[in-house]
Design a protein around this motif. Structure first.
Motif, PDB file in Angstrom:
ATOM      1  N   PHE A 114       2.557 -51.610 -17.780  1.00  0.00           N
ATOM      2  CA  PHE A 114       3.164 -50.431 -18.410  1.00  0.00           C
ATOM      3  C   PHE A 114       2.262 -49.769 -19.450  1.00  0.00           C
ATOM      4  CE2 PHE A 114       6.729 -53.453 -17.438  1.00  0.00           C
ATOM      5  CZ  PHE A 114       7.213 -52.789 -16.333  1.00  0.00           C
ATOM      6  N   LEU A 115       0.977 -49.673 -19.152  1.00  0.00           N
ATOM      7  CA  LEU A 115       0.052 -49.017 -20.086  1.00  0.00           C
ATOM      8  C   LEU A 115       0.086 -47.503 -19.911  1.00  0.00           C
ATOM      9  CD1 LEU A 115      -3.145 -51.241 -19.743  1.00  0.00           C
ATOM     10  CD2 LEU A 115      -1.695 -51.067 -21.780  1.00  0.00           C
ATOM     11  N   PHE A 116      -0.064 -47.085 -18.656  1.00  0.00           N
ATOM     12  CA  PHE A 116      -0.164 -45.648 -18.370  1.00  0.00           C
ATOM     13  C   PHE A 116       1.186 -45.101 -17.916  1.00  0.00           C
ATOM     14  CE2 PHE A 116      -4.449 -47.315 -17.480  1.00  0.00           C
ATOM     15  CZ  PHE A 116      -5.209 -46.471 -18.284  1.00  0.00           C
ATOM     16  N   ASN A 117       1.512 -43.903 -18.349  1.00  0.00           N
ATOM     17  CA  ASN A 117       2.753 -43.270 -17.903  1.00  0.00           C
ATOM     18  C   ASN A 117       2.570 -42.482 -16.619  1.00  0.00           C
ATOM     19  OD1 ASN A 117       4.410 -44.163 -19.982  1.00  0.00           O
ATOM     20  ND2 ASN A 117       3.683 -42.550 -21.343  1.00  0.00           N
ATOM     21  N   ASN A 118       1.359 -42.004 -16.410  1.00  0.00           N
ATOM     22  CA  ASN A 118       1.136 -41.160 -15.232  1.00  0.00           C
ATOM     23  C   ASN A 118      -0.354 -41.131 -14.882  1.00  0.00           C
ATOM     24  OD1 ASN A 118      -0.127 -39.190 -16.985  1.00  0.00           O
ATOM     25  ND2 ASN A 118       1.942 -38.692 -17.666  1.00  0.00           N
ATOM     26  N   PHE A 153      -0.157 -46.851  -8.824  1.00  0.00           N
ATOM     27  CA  PHE A 153       0.888 -47.635  -9.487  1.00  0.00           C
ATOM     28  C   PHE A 153       1.428 -48.660  -8.512  1.00  0.00           C
ATOM     29  CE2 PHE A 153       0.949 -44.036 -12.462  1.00  0.00           C
ATOM     30  CZ  PHE A 153       1.037 -44.726 -13.672  1.00  0.00           C
ATOM     31  N   ARG A 154       1.572 -49.885  -8.988  1.00  0.00           N
ATOM     32  CA  ARG A 154       1.950 -51.001  -8.119  1.00  0.00           C
ATOM     33  C   ARG A 154       3.459 -51.224  -8.099  1.00  0.00           C
ATOM     34  NH1 ARG A 154      -3.060 -53.549  -7.159  1.00  0.00           N
ATOM     35  NH2 ARG A 154      -2.088 -55.414  -6.299  1.00  0.00           N
ATOM     36  N   ASN A 155       3.956 -51.601  -6.948  1.00  0.00           N
ATOM     37  CA  ASN A 155       5.380 -51.866  -6.738  1.00  0.00           C
ATOM     38  C   ASN A 155       5.548 -53.192  -6.023  1.00  0.00           C
ATOM     39  OD1 ASN A 155       6.365 -49.132  -7.610  1.00  0.00           O
ATOM     40  ND2 ASN A 155       4.992 -48.536  -5.949  1.00  0.00           N
ATOM     41  N   ARG A 337      -2.844 -38.867 -24.462  1.00  0.00           N
ATOM     42  CA  ARG A 337      -1.469 -38.324 -24.517  1.00  0.00           C
ATOM     43  C   ARG A 337      -1.384 -37.060 -25.347  1.00  0.00           C
ATOM     44  NH1 ARG A 337       1.424 -44.139 -24.572  1.00  0.00           N
ATOM     45  NH2 ARG A 337       1.202 -44.328 -22.322  1.00  0.00           N
ATOM     46  N   LYS A 338      -2.376 -36.866 -26.214  1.00  0.00           N
ATOM     47  CA  LYS A 338      -2.297 -35.703 -27.121  1.00  0.00           C
ATOM     48  C   LYS A 338      -2.664 -34.409 -26.405  1.00  0.00           C
ATOM     49  CE  LYS A 338      -2.654 -38.164 -31.417  1.00  0.00           C
ATOM     50  NZ  LYS A 338      -3.612 -39.009 -32.097  1.00  0.00           N
TER      51      LYS A 338
END
Ligand code: TF8
Length: 338
Positions: A114-118, A153-155, A337-338
C-alpha cells in the motif's frame, strides 16, 4: 596538386554535414546479437513490449541490433537470468524488481504494501531521482538498470474460497516471490507464504502444491491462472515494477553511439509498455470473469484493516537495514503527490 587538395577540401566540407546527420550508417554501430530473456509468455504485456523493443532497436540501428526475445523463462528464472547477465552469458532481460533483493537489498522497499495510490505516483517515483539511484546501485554488481516497466498492482487468487476479509487468507498456502518482504507480509495476514520462482508457479497451482498466488490481472490472464484458480480478489496490495537489465560486461563493450541507441529505445519501450499494460489491465477483469473466475473487490474498510495489520512489517524492514531507503521512498512518494 593544389587543385586536388582544394577539391578534396571541398568534398570533405560537403560530406561533413551529411556524415553528422546520417543515422546508424555513419555511426559507430556494429552488428549485435542481443538475447533478451523474460518470464511471461509471448502473448502478454511483457512479450508485446519485448517485441516492440526489438523493433525499435532494429530501426534505430539500421538493422544492426538484432534482439531476440526468449519468453516463458526459457533462459531461466529471474534470478538465474540475473546471474547469466552478471557473468556475461546473456545480454538482457526484464523481470521483477522483487527478485533483485539478493543483489541490491534496497529493491525490497518497493514490495512493502500500500505504498502507491496509483500508476501516476509510481511513474513519478520510478522515473525520478529515487528510481534512478536504485538503477545506479546495480552498476557495481555487474548489471545495468535501464528503465522500469509496469508489472502492476497485485491481486490475490486462490482455489479455496473467496477472500472478503483478511481472516479468509488463514492457512492458505500462498505462493509469493522470493523476497523476505512478501513472506513477512503474507504471514502477517495469516496465509502460509511459500516463496517460489514464477517459472514453477503454474504447475504448483495445478498440482495443489500451493493454493493461491498474487499477481496483476494482466498476468493472471496471460499465464492462464484462471484455469487453475477459482477466486480472484482485487486487493491492489503492492505496486510491482519490472526492471529492464543489461549485462554490464556486455554494455561496457558498446560504443557511445550504441549505448545511446539502446538507452533511447529502452525509454521508448517503457512508454509503450506502460500504455499497453494499462489498456490490457482495463480489459482483464471482464476476461477473467468470462473464464469463470469468481471475483470480488476488498472494501476500503477491509483494506484499512490490512494496512493496520502490516504496519509492523514496515518497522521490521527499517530495523533490518532498510530505514534509509524506506525514508527516501516515502519522501519521494509524498513529493509525487504534490
Ligand atoms: C512474479 C512476478 C512475475 C514477473 C515476470 C516473471 O509473481 O510478478 O510475473 O517477475 O517477469 O514472480
Amino acid at each position: 596538386f593544389r587543385k586536388l587538395l582544394l577539391a578534396t577540401g571541398i568534398a570533405a566540407a560537403l560530406l561533413a554535414p551529411i556524415a553528422a546527420t546520417t543515422s546508424a550508417a555513419a555511426q559507430d554501430v556494429k552488428t549485435r546479437i542481443i538475447r533478451f530473456g523474460y518470464g511471461l509468455s509471448e502473448n502478454s504485456n511483457q512479450g508485446r513490449a519485448v517485441k516492440y523493443f526489438a523493433e525499435e532497436l532494429s530501426k534505430r540501428s539500421g538493422g544492426k541490433f538484432k534482439m531476440k526475445g526468449f519468453g516463458d523463462a526459457s533462459l531461466g528464472s529471474d534470478i538465474q537470468m540475473q546471474n547469466a547477465l552478471i557473468g556475461g552469458a546473456q545480454e538482457m532481460m526484464v523481470g521483477s524488481t522483487a527478485t533483485l533483493v539478493g543483489i541490491v537489498k534496497d529493491f525490497g522497499a518497493f514490495d512493502l504494501p500500500f505504498l502507491f495510490n496509483n500508476e501516476r505516483e509510481a511513474d513519478a517515483v520510478l522515473d525520478g531521482p529515487f528510481g534512478e539511484k536504485l538503477l545506479k546501485s546495480l552498476n557495481d554488481k555487474g548489471l545495468v538498470g535501464l528503465v522500469y516497466w509496469e508489472n502492476g498492482f497485485r491481486n490475490l487468487t486462490n482455489s479455496k474460497r473467496p477472500i472478503t476479509k483478511v481472516e479468509d487468507m488463514g492457512g492458505i498456502k500462498l505462493r509469493v516471490m522470493q523476497n523476505p518482504v512478501y513472506i513477512d507480509m503474507f504471514n502477517r495476514f495469516g496465509a502460509n507464504a511459500v516463496p517460489l520462482a514464477f517459472s514453477e508457479l503454474f504447475t504448483a497451482l495445478e498440482t495443489g502444491t500451493v493454493d493461491g498466488q498474487e499477481n496483476p490481472v494482466t498476468t493472471i490472464q496471460s499465464s492462464k491462472f484462471y484455469e487453475v484458480q477459482k477466486y480472484l480478489t482485487i486487493s491492489r496490495h503492492v505496486y510491482s515494477p519490472w526492471i529492464v537489465l543489461a549485462s554490464k560486461r556486455w554494455y561496457d563493450g558498446l560504443s557511445a553511439d550504441e549505448k545511446k541507441i539502446l538507452n533511447e529505445a529502452a525509454v521508448a519501450s517503457r512508454d509503450f509498455e506502460r500504455k499497453d499494460s494499462r489498456e490490457a489491465s482495463a480489459q482483464s477483469v471482464a476476461y477473467l470473469k468470462e473464464k469463470g473466475m469468481q471475483i470480488n473487490e476488498l472494501s476500503p474498510a477491509e483494506l484499512d484493516r490490512m494496512r493496520e495489520m502490516v504496519k509492523p512489517a514496515f518497522d521490521k524492514y527499517a530495523a533490518d537495514g532498510g530505514a534509509e531507503v524506506l525514508k527516501d521512498l516515502q519522501a519521494a512518494i509524498t513529493a509525487a503527490r504534490k
